[in-house]
Design a protein around this motif. Structure first.
Motif, short mmCIF file in Angstrom:
data_model
loop_
_atom_site.label_atom_id
_atom_site.label_comp_id
_atom_site.label_asym_id
_atom_site.label_seq_id
_atom_site.Cartn_x
_atom_site.Cartn_y
_atom_site.Cartn_z
N LYS B 102 -1.62 52.29 36.06
CA LYS B 102 -1.71 53.43 35.08
C LYS B 102 -1.81 54.38 35.74
CE LYS B 102 -5.07 55.79 32.23
NZ LYS B 102 -6.73 56.34 31.58
N LEU B 103 -1.23 54.84 36.81
CA LEU B 103 -1.31 56.44 37.27
C LEU B 103 -0.17 55.83 37.91
CD1 LEU B 103 -2.04 58.27 39.45
CD2 LEU B 103 -1.44 56.83 41.87
N GLU B 340 -4.02 62.21 38.39
CA GLU B 340 -6.06 61.68 38.23
C GLU B 340 -5.59 61.28 37.65
OE1 GLU B 340 -7.82 65.70 39.41
OE2 GLU B 340 -8.48 64.55 37.57
N VAL B 341 -6.18 59.78 37.57
CA VAL B 341 -6.57 58.58 36.41
C VAL B 341 -7.93 58.49 36.26
CG1 VAL B 341 -4.07 57.84 35.46
CG2 VAL B 341 -5.64 57.00 37.05
N TYR B 342 -8.20 57.94 34.94
CA TYR B 342 -9.53 56.99 34.83
C TYR B 342 -9.34 56.07 34.18
CZ TYR B 342 -14.24 55.61 33.66
OH TYR B 342 -15.77 55.55 34.03
N SER B 344 -11.41 52.49 33.10
CA SER B 344 -12.84 51.51 33.20
C SER B 344 -12.00 50.19 32.49
CB SER B 344 -13.48 52.42 32.79
OG SER B 344 -13.70 52.86 30.95
N TYR B 355 -12.18 56.25 39.40
CA TYR B 355 -12.13 57.55 39.03
C TYR B 355 -10.94 57.64 40.43
CZ TYR B 355 -11.82 62.07 39.38
OH TYR B 355 -11.19 63.73 39.01
N VAL B 357 -7.85 60.05 42.44
CA VAL B 357 -7.06 60.92 42.71
C VAL B 357 -5.85 61.38 43.26
CG1 VAL B 357 -7.13 63.96 43.01
CG2 VAL B 357 -9.23 62.73 42.08
N LEU B 367 -10.95 58.31 45.97
CA LEU B 367 -11.07 57.04 45.06
C LEU B 367 -12.97 57.03 44.94
CD1 LEU B 367 -10.93 54.67 43.12
CD2 LEU B 367 -10.35 53.42 45.05
N HIS B 368 -13.21 56.66 43.45
CA HIS B 368 -15.11 56.91 42.98
C HIS B 368 -14.90 55.48 42.15
CE1 HIS B 368 -18.40 58.12 42.22
NE2 HIS B 368 -18.51 57.95 41.03
N ARG B 370 -16.90 54.23 39.66
CA ARG B 370 -18.19 54.11 38.53
C ARG B 370 -19.28 53.15 38.13
NH1 ARG B 370 -20.60 53.29 33.90
NH2 ARG B 370 -21.89 54.65 32.82
#
Lengths: 163, 408
Positions: B102-103, B340-342, B344, B355, B357, B367-368, B370
């Motif tokens: 996606k990024l 930035e992409v989220y 899921s 998440y 960046v 990078l997070h 969830r």
């Protein structure tokens, strides 16, 4: 952009004057909020169907003066199927944001995690203590000044590897 | 009245009305208790068998994945994701690949989407099988567990045909798969699709309408839809409470919109509903796999993105261009857009989000993950307060809390 997204965008921008909006290249809605408006804004969103708090997290940008920290909220309206992202920039001198625990029970650990790793203080949080790291740790490890490897090492040339 | 006051009032009421001997004891459940599957610590205040309050400690296997990811090139992060929910590693791997795609704005061929769907649904079956058979074990029904783990082994054999690994699969690459499905894979998958439903129905017949099992699980560890939403529950646990939120339907990824399946929902959000939702989801996953296998489109098993997808090995030895790409990809030298992409995906336990960046560097800037487990496990004290200790164990296993995902 859907009609609903437009309405939400307009009312957020109108109600919270310090807000700016950006639709990024991936089609995601970003709202940049100020510290004092974030809580009423999320409350407003919750009353408008954004009942699902997807995530709270933080980032550290040491080069950005006056906005070294950022708290990022992802919030989802399940009936309109719209997810938006709210960001609050914080100066490292004042890392306080209001806690969302009174609106969402699930915010509790998300905020504790953000505190644990970035040192952001969530005001009004019932139990803002470390969660994943050991209790007696005296720094917040996700800050950029803490390199992953021992910086005193001399036997390894990192010029071409790593950040 | 605040949450805490309400809780305290409940505890006080319980202590006064349901006192067995009036003596409150502290029980340290965990960190390595034989009845909990994984490393969790709960310090319980109990009055006899009844739980008055619980205090959780998490982080025993925290491995700083988010920090590690800030020093690793994008393709080296896949093995980290394996170790989140290790019961369904392929979903984590592919969720990560899709985030990066996606990024960089890469379009996948339909065939890749379908191949991913097959592997991800197999992983979902494996994940739910572990959870449901362990619920059986915790209620005293060991038989189902032994049979269902044999079936899980078969899923692992199928994984082995595409990536060589079983548990921490590291399957696929950014941009698709490293190889096409081989004949052996198709044979094993077809055999599985033929034999598994029968055995699974037998397992279902053992427990689904079993009076003893129902008496044991109905009403154990319930949560209302409202509280579940407030706690940002996801996946089968949220659906058991009656909210039909499924990322596969709400934000379809990997061509999930092409498949015909239903989202099972429960009513009461108790252990029985969570068990039943997972049972039904396994059946739906089988339907999806069959559809994907029957309608598998022709085409390439990877996208045409030479700067991110490794060239075939034999070309690396003979062609200059391939060698350069190979070197650049392995060394993390390909330009990545800043942004930035989220993204899921519906993991075994619900919305697994990434998440990411990027500042254009070789590694993620931030990078997070969830992690659904981490978010919903905080509701555990609320769900077990006032119940019996044995129900608390059952509640934990039916929530499918995976230590790897909880602590990241």
């Amino acid at each position: 952009m859907s009609e609903f997204a437009n309405t939400i965008k307009d009312s957020l921008l109108e109600k919270f004057t310090k807000t700016s909006y950006e639709l990024d290249g991936y089609g995601e809605h970003n709202f940049f909020m100020s510290q004092d408006e974030i809580h009423p804004a999320i409350e407003f969103l919750k009353n408008n169907g954004f009942i699902y708090l997807t995530d709270i997290t933080g980032s550290h940008y040491p080069e950005k003066e006056g906005a070294e920290f950022q708290v990022v909220y992802h919030i989802h309206n399940l009936s309109e199927n719209l997810r938006i992202r709210l960001k609050v920039d914080l100066s490292e001198k004042d890392v306080h944001v209001p806690s969302m625990t009174d609106l969402f029970a699930g915010a509790n650990w998300m905020e504790r995690e953000t505190f644990d790793f970035f040192g952001i203080i969530f005001e009004g949080h019932p139990n803002l203590t470390r969660i994943l790291n050991v209790d007696d740790m005296d720094y917040h490890p996700m800050k950029k000044e803490y390199a992953l490897e021992d910086e005193t090492r001399t036997d390894k040339d990192d010029t071409f590897f790593g950040r | 009245m605040s949450e805490l006051e309400l809780q305290n009032k409940k505890v006080a009421a319980l202590a006064s009305t349901e006192t067995i001997d009036g003596e409150i004891a502290t029980l340290n459940l965990g960190p390595t208790h034989p009845a909990t599957h994984g490393i969790f610590q709960n310090i319980l205040q109990v009055d006899g068998e009844r739980i008055l309050s619980a205090e959780q400690t998490v982080g025993y296997i925290h491995r700083a994945f988010e920090k590690l990811a800030e020093r690793r090139p994008y393709n080296q992060i896949t093995p980290i994701t394996d170790r989140l929910n290790y019961c369904s590693s392929p979903i984590n791997n592919m969720g990560w690949h899709m985030t990066v795609e996606k990024l960089i704005g890469a379009e996948m061929p339909k065939r890749v989407d379908y191949m991913r769907v097959i592997v991800m649904e197999l992983a979902r079956i494996a994940d739910h099988l572990v959870c449901n058979s362990v619920i059986g074990v915790d209620t005293g029904a060991l038989t189902g567990f032994t049979y269902m783990f044999q079936e899980r082994e078969k899923i692992y054999d199928i994984y082995e045909e595409i990536c060589g690994a079983r548990l921490t699969t590291n399957v696929g690459r950014i941009g698709g798969f490293d190889r096409d499905f081989n004949k052996e894979f198709i044979t094993k998958l077809r055999a599985f699709l033929k034999e598994f439903p029968k055995k699974f129905d037998e397992f279902g017949a053992l427990l689904e309408r079993n009076r003893i099992f129902m008496d044991r699980t109905i009403g154990a560890g319930p949560i209302t839809a409202e509280r579940a939403l407030s706690y940002s529950f996801a996946g089968p646990n949220l659906r058991a409470a009656g909210v039909d939120y499924d990322v596969r339907v709400m934000k379809p990824y990997s061509s999930y919109q092409d498949f015909d399946f239903t989202i099972p929902v429960g009513n009461d959000g108790d252990t029985y509903d969570r068990f039943m939702v997972r049972q039904q989801e396994i059946r739906e996953s089988l339907k999806i796999i069959t559809q994907a296998l029957e309608n598998m489109p022709e085409g390439d098993y990877h996208a045409d993105i030479p700067s991110f997808y490794l060239p075939p090995k034999e070309e690396v030895y003979s062609s200059m261009e391939a060698l350069i790409y190979h070197f650049k990809i392995v060394m993390g030298e390909t330009p990545i857009p800043a942004g930035e992409v989220y993204h899921s995906v519906e993991g075994g336990n619900g919305e697994l989000g990434y998440y990411l960046v990027s500042d254009g560097g070789r590694t993620p800037y931030r990078l997070h993950f969830r992690r659904p487990c981490f978010i919903y496990y905080q509701a555990y004290p609320e769900m077990i307060t006032g119940s019996l200790l044995s129900d608390a164990i059952l509640t934990m296993s039916s929530m499918n809390v995976i230590a790897g995902e909880l602590d990241a």
